[in-house]
Design a protein around this motif. Structure first.
Motif, PDB file in Angstrom:
ATOM      1  N   GLY A 269       0.827  -1.203   0.000  1.00  0.00           N
ATOM      2  CA  GLY A 269       0.000   0.000   0.000  1.00  0.00           C
ATOM      3  C   GLY A 269       0.860   1.251   0.000  1.00  0.00           C
ATOM      4  N   PRO A 270       0.640   2.127   0.981  1.00  0.00           N
ATOM      5  CA  PRO A 270       1.391   3.388   0.993  1.00  0.00           C
ATOM      6  C   PRO A 270       2.802   3.238   1.554  1.00  0.00           C
TER       7      PRO A 270
ATOM      8  N   THR B  22       3.547   7.044   2.248  1.00  0.00           N
ATOM      9  CA  THR B  22       2.769   8.061   1.539  1.00  0.00           C
ATOM     10  C   THR B  22       1.312   7.916   1.944  1.00  0.00           C
TER      11      THR B  22
ATOM     12  N   SER C 102      -1.095  10.089   2.025  1.00  0.00           N
ATOM     13  CA  SER C 102      -2.043  10.772   1.144  1.00  0.00           C
ATOM     14  C   SER C 102      -1.248  11.485   0.077  1.00  0.00           C
ATOM     15  N   GLU C 103      -1.969  12.073  -0.877  1.00  0.00           N
ATOM     16  CA  GLU C 103      -1.249  12.796  -1.926  1.00  0.00           C
ATOM     17  C   GLU C 103      -0.622  14.076  -1.375  1.00  0.00           C
TER      18      GLU C 103
ATOM     19  N   ARG D 130       8.023  15.400   1.945  1.00  0.00           N
ATOM     20  CA  ARG D 130       7.631  16.008   0.679  1.00  0.00           C
ATOM     21  C   ARG D 130       6.127  16.193   0.654  1.00  0.00           C
TER      22      ARG D 130
ATOM     23  N   GLY E 135      -0.952  16.473  -7.122  1.00  0.00           N
ATOM     24  CA  GLY E 135       0.109  16.225  -8.108  1.00  0.00           C
ATOM     25  C   GLY E 135       0.920  17.470  -8.403  1.00  0.00           C
TER      26      GLY E 135
END
Lengths: 190, 505
Positions: B263-264, B318, B320-321, B348, B353
């Motif tokens: 997953g993330p 990660t 979430s975005e 980050r 995006g």
């Protein structure tokens, strides 16, 4: 010497232009394995629609900046025939990191590692990133060297025009649909 | 080769294409005052690559030329040429070629794309390439693939001008072979053999590797666990190789890596054990993070393949975005108890995006006893903001403090890096780069001491047409180590103006 070679090559290729502009050249065909072991065959993909090749590397900042734009194109136009292929030119020092790196950036299009530099040489990559857009007929539609934020929009225009010109119906099944996809983004989409 | 190009049959698909890299400099190396020469030395380097594709074949050549205002060691000539033929199953290439066996423990022929290096003697500029001049043959039969290569390897450290003073670019002989087979798409194994002759000595290398994703084999797709292991030895019989000796007295290289993708969460783990494996024309993977941050990229650890063992762990999460966190922990132990170690963390954020903005912040702490760096701490922040769709601005700030300890003295020094860039999509960008260092051993330093050294440079970058790009640098550029595509090299400090034109046609 150079001139001799150019002239000689132009002379023998009488059925083709002496020096075909790179933007109209025929894309070199290739078959490779992506990082999950799937076969990526350019001919097969072109039969479905345009193909976008992105030559990138984990250490290249502009490449990483460009990837969200390419992911957006993959998400928007993937079902309308576009196939985006990321070609990592990382050396063995970074091979183990390529797949996690793409996952971290939520990339769900196929990633190929150019182990022996063959693809980079085939496509004469001289700057990073280099994005090559190939028409379904196999001609190179455009080549973009480098990336600056915002250039995804003009690339999207090129892709949209190419798809409109190709007349590919929506929901064309991608050869990579339903395959192993690591990105959480793709799981969300599904 | 030229004859081959001429004799190639014309076909409807035949096409000529190519690329060109032109780099002109007016200036000098500030540090090398002994060799300094004229203050405004002019230097012009050009590398042209031509490809002629016909049917299933490609013929190509590389032409390099270097001229300078001193008229010292100029050169020009064809530095590569090849004829490559392939169909779906077979490939044969005669001339200069690149290739890799396994993960490159025993052989990897490559080039540093778009890099132009300075050779100090004879002073000249060239595109570094570790190609092999000979024959490459590849074949695949279903799940089995085979590679054969033979030729003279290029050490990659000499220009064509070097041949005038006795540095042969291609010397010795190398013969290699590899056979590999896939059981499923998730499992592959293979073996490689290399016989190498350089100078008076001859070396035999044997390597075996296995690549498997056990979860993939079991049909599990929600989690991936790809594993790779390769073991190589030098000058051993097959029976000895099979014992997997990893003692220091046995020349060997053992490399293993694994990924966990869940997953993330991702994890990449690598482990190495190298002994007496400095091969001259090849280096096994270094397992040190290749940073894109400028101050970290130049502070990299250089592999000592004669004796080094260590590991590298890199993880990312990660959720979430909006955010991701990456951590890296690398360690390498040398022959004399000297240790390199580095711990890195990066945050980050790139919402939607990076549609509007993105930002990264990092902190890194490390030391490298091989080069007497007892402590090194680096931190930085970078952010890019986009406006009106086509405009963007980037600010990158980094600071490094370090301590160099030797038996006789301790030096503390500080590096600051600041760069600002304004870019317009499809047009170009303008950047200013400022570096300040108090490092007394910095290559850019003309006078001894640790007085702050300021290096200011500007970069203008433009897309001239769809196939042509130009980059203009002016000011002072810092010398030292730089790494590209996993390979590190020394860059000479430079003061002056440099114009680079890149073309495809």
């Amino acid at each position: 010497m150079l001139l001799t070679v150019i002239l000689a090559a132009g002379f023998v290729s009488d059925s083709a232009p002496a020096a075909v502009s790179i933007s109209r050249a025929t894309a070199p065909r290739f078959t490779a394995k992506d990082v999950t072991g799937r076969t990526v065959d350019l001919d097969t993909l072109l039969a479905r629609g345009p193909v976008l090749l992105d030559f990138w590397a984990t250490w290249c900042k502009p490449c990483v900046e460009a990837m969200p734009d390419l992911q957006r194109l993959h998400a928007t136009y993937g079902e309308r025939g576009l196939t985006v292929i990321g070609i990592s030119v990382d050396g063995p020092r970074n091979h183990a990191k390529v797949r996690p790196f793409a996952t971290r950036l939520r990339i769900s299009y196929p990633i190929v590692i150019d182990h022996d530099e063959r693809l980079r040489h085939l496509y004469q990559v001289v700057a990073m990133p280099t994005v090559v857009l190939i028409e379904p007929g196999g001609r190179i539609s455009s080549v973009r060297l480098g990336y600056r934020p915002g250039e995804g929009s003009s690339l999207e225009l090129d892709v949209a025009m190419l798809i409109a010109k190709s007349g590919i119906p929506d929901s064309s099944a991608s050869p990579f649909d339903g395959e192993i996809i690591d990105s959480p983004l793709d799981r969300d989409r599904r | 080769m030229i004859l081959a190009l001429v004799l190639v049959p014309a076909s409807a698909h035949a096409q000529l294409s190519g690329s060109n890299l032109l780099e002109g400099q007016a200036g000098n190396y500030p540090s090398s005052y002994v060799e300094r020469g004229p203050s405004n030395r002019l230097d012009l380097y050009d590398q042209a690559n031509l490809f002629y594709a016909f049917g299933s074949g490609v013929a190509g050549l590389r032409y390099e030329i270097n001229r300078n205002s001193e008229d010292a060691f100029p050169y020009e000539g064809i530095t590569q040429r090849f004829l490559d033929w392939s169909d779906g199953r077979y490939r044969v290439r005669v001339g200069n070629f690149y290739g890799i066996l396994g993960r490159g423990l025993v052989q990897r022929a490559f080039e540093l794309n778009s890099v132009v290096l300075d050779m100090r003697y004879p002073r000249s500029r060239f595109g570094p390439s570790r190609d092999i001049d000979g024959v490459l043959s590849e074949a695949s039969f279903g799940p089995v693939s085979a590679t054969l290569m033979s030729g003279a390897p290029n050490g990659g450290e000499s220009s064509l001008a070097g041949e005038e003073v006795g540095f042969a670019r291609h010397s010795g002989h190398l013969t290699g072979a590899q056979i590999a087979g896939s059981v499923t798409r998730h499992a592959r194994a293979g073996a490689a053999y290399v016989r190498m002759k350089a100078g008076q000595g001859q070396m035999e290398l044997g390597s075996g590797f296995v690549e498997i994703d056990p979860l993939g084999v079991l049909g599990i797709t929600s989690v991936s666990l790809p594993l790779y292991a390769e073991y190589a030895q030098a000058d051993r019989s097959f029976a000895e190789w099979w014992r997997f000796d990893a003692f220091d007295r046995v020349p060997h290289a053992l490399y293993a890596s694994s990924n966990l993708l869940w997953g993330p969460f991702t994890l990449s783990a690598e482990w190495k054990d190298y002994s007496q494996f400095r091969l001259g024309v090849n280096d096994p993977p270094s397992l040190v993070r290749e940073h894109s941050q400028v101050l970290l990229n130049r502070s990299t650890h250089v592999l000592e393949a004669n004796r080094e063992e260590g590991f590298q762990l890199e993880s990312s999460y990660t959720p979430s975005e909006w955010a991701s966190v990456t951590t890296n922990w690398s360690r390498a132990d040398g022959a004399f108890g000297d240790r390199f170690e580095e711990r890195f963390v990066e945050l980050r954020s790139a919402p939607r995006g990076a549609e509007r903005w993105e930002a990264t912040a990092f902190y890194d702490r490390g030391w490298d006893e091989l080069i007497a760096i007892a402590d090194r701490r680096t931190a930085g922040i970078a952010s890019t903001v986009r406006a009106w769709q086509v405009w963007s601005g980037t600010l990158d700030v980094q600071r490094q403090i370090a301590r160099r300890s030797t038996l006789t003295q301790t030096q503390r020094f500080e590096d600051l890096y600041l760069s600002g860039t304004i870019a317009r999509a499809n047009f170009g960008s303008a950047s200013v780069v400022w570096t300040r260092t108090t490092d007394p051993l910095d290559l850019s330093r003309v006078d001894p001491g640790n007085t702050p050294l300021h290096l200011v440079g500007g970069v203008l970058d433009a897309r001239l047409t769809a196939n042509h790009g130009a980059t203009l640098f002016f000011g002072r550029r810092r010398g030292g180590l730089a790494c590209t595509a996993g390979t590190c090299y020394e860059v000479q400090a430079f003061e002056g103006v440099e114009l680079r034109l890149v073309s495809r046609f």
